[in-house]
Write an enzyme that holds these catalytic residues in place. Structure first.
Site, PDB file in Angstrom:
ATOM      1  N   CYS A  81      44.168  42.734  43.192  1.00 27.67           N
ATOM      2  CA  CYS A  81      43.415  43.566  44.126  1.00 27.67           C
ATOM      3  C   CYS A  81      42.729  42.618  45.094  1.00 27.67           C
ATOM      4  CB  CYS A  81      42.417  44.456  43.385  1.00 27.67           C
ATOM      5  SG  CYS A  81      41.135  43.558  42.495  1.00 27.67           S
ATOM      6  N   LEU A  82      41.700  43.056  45.769  1.00 24.38           N
ATOM      7  CA  LEU A  82      41.041  42.196  46.752  1.00 24.38           C
ATOM      8  C   LEU A  82      40.076  41.199  46.101  1.00 24.38           C
ATOM      9  CD1 LEU A  82      40.889  41.690  49.801  1.00 24.38           C
ATOM     10  CD2 LEU A  82      38.985  43.294  49.877  1.00 24.38           C
TER      11      LEU A  82
END
Length: 100
Positions: A81-82
């Site tokens: 994810c980020l």
């Protein structure tokens, strides 16, 4: 940030090495994030909100939806994810469904 059960945090280089060994990489960011920030090569996008349902799909339905063979519970899978928060949640979801 990247997550796998054997190594909860992976570097980008470790991911590249794992991908050579045929690891399924699931990016759990939202679709708009992929559009805005780009797709990681050879990853499939399954937003975190869809992940539990996706990992319980019929394998044919999974292939149709995500254009990828559904992982078995013992296949190596990496989530990203980020910032790492959602990938850790994704790892927890997968492990709760019996993925090792």
């Amino acid at each position: 940030s990247l997550c796998a059960a054997a190594a909860p945090n992976l570097s980008y280089q470790e991911l590249k090495d794992l991908k050579k060994a045929n690891v399924l990489h699931i990016d759990v960011r939202e679709r708009w994030e992929i559009d805005r920030f780009g797709k990681i090569p050879e990853s499939i996008n399954i937003p975190l909100g869809e992940l539990m349902q996706a990992l319980q799909m019929d394998p044919m339905e999974f292939k149709e939806q995500y254009n990828q063979k559904m992982p078995s519970k013992s296949d190596p899978v990496v989530f990203s994810c980020l910032a790492g928060t959602r990938s850790k949640q994704a790892l927890g979801f997968a492990m709760s469904l019996g993925f090792s």
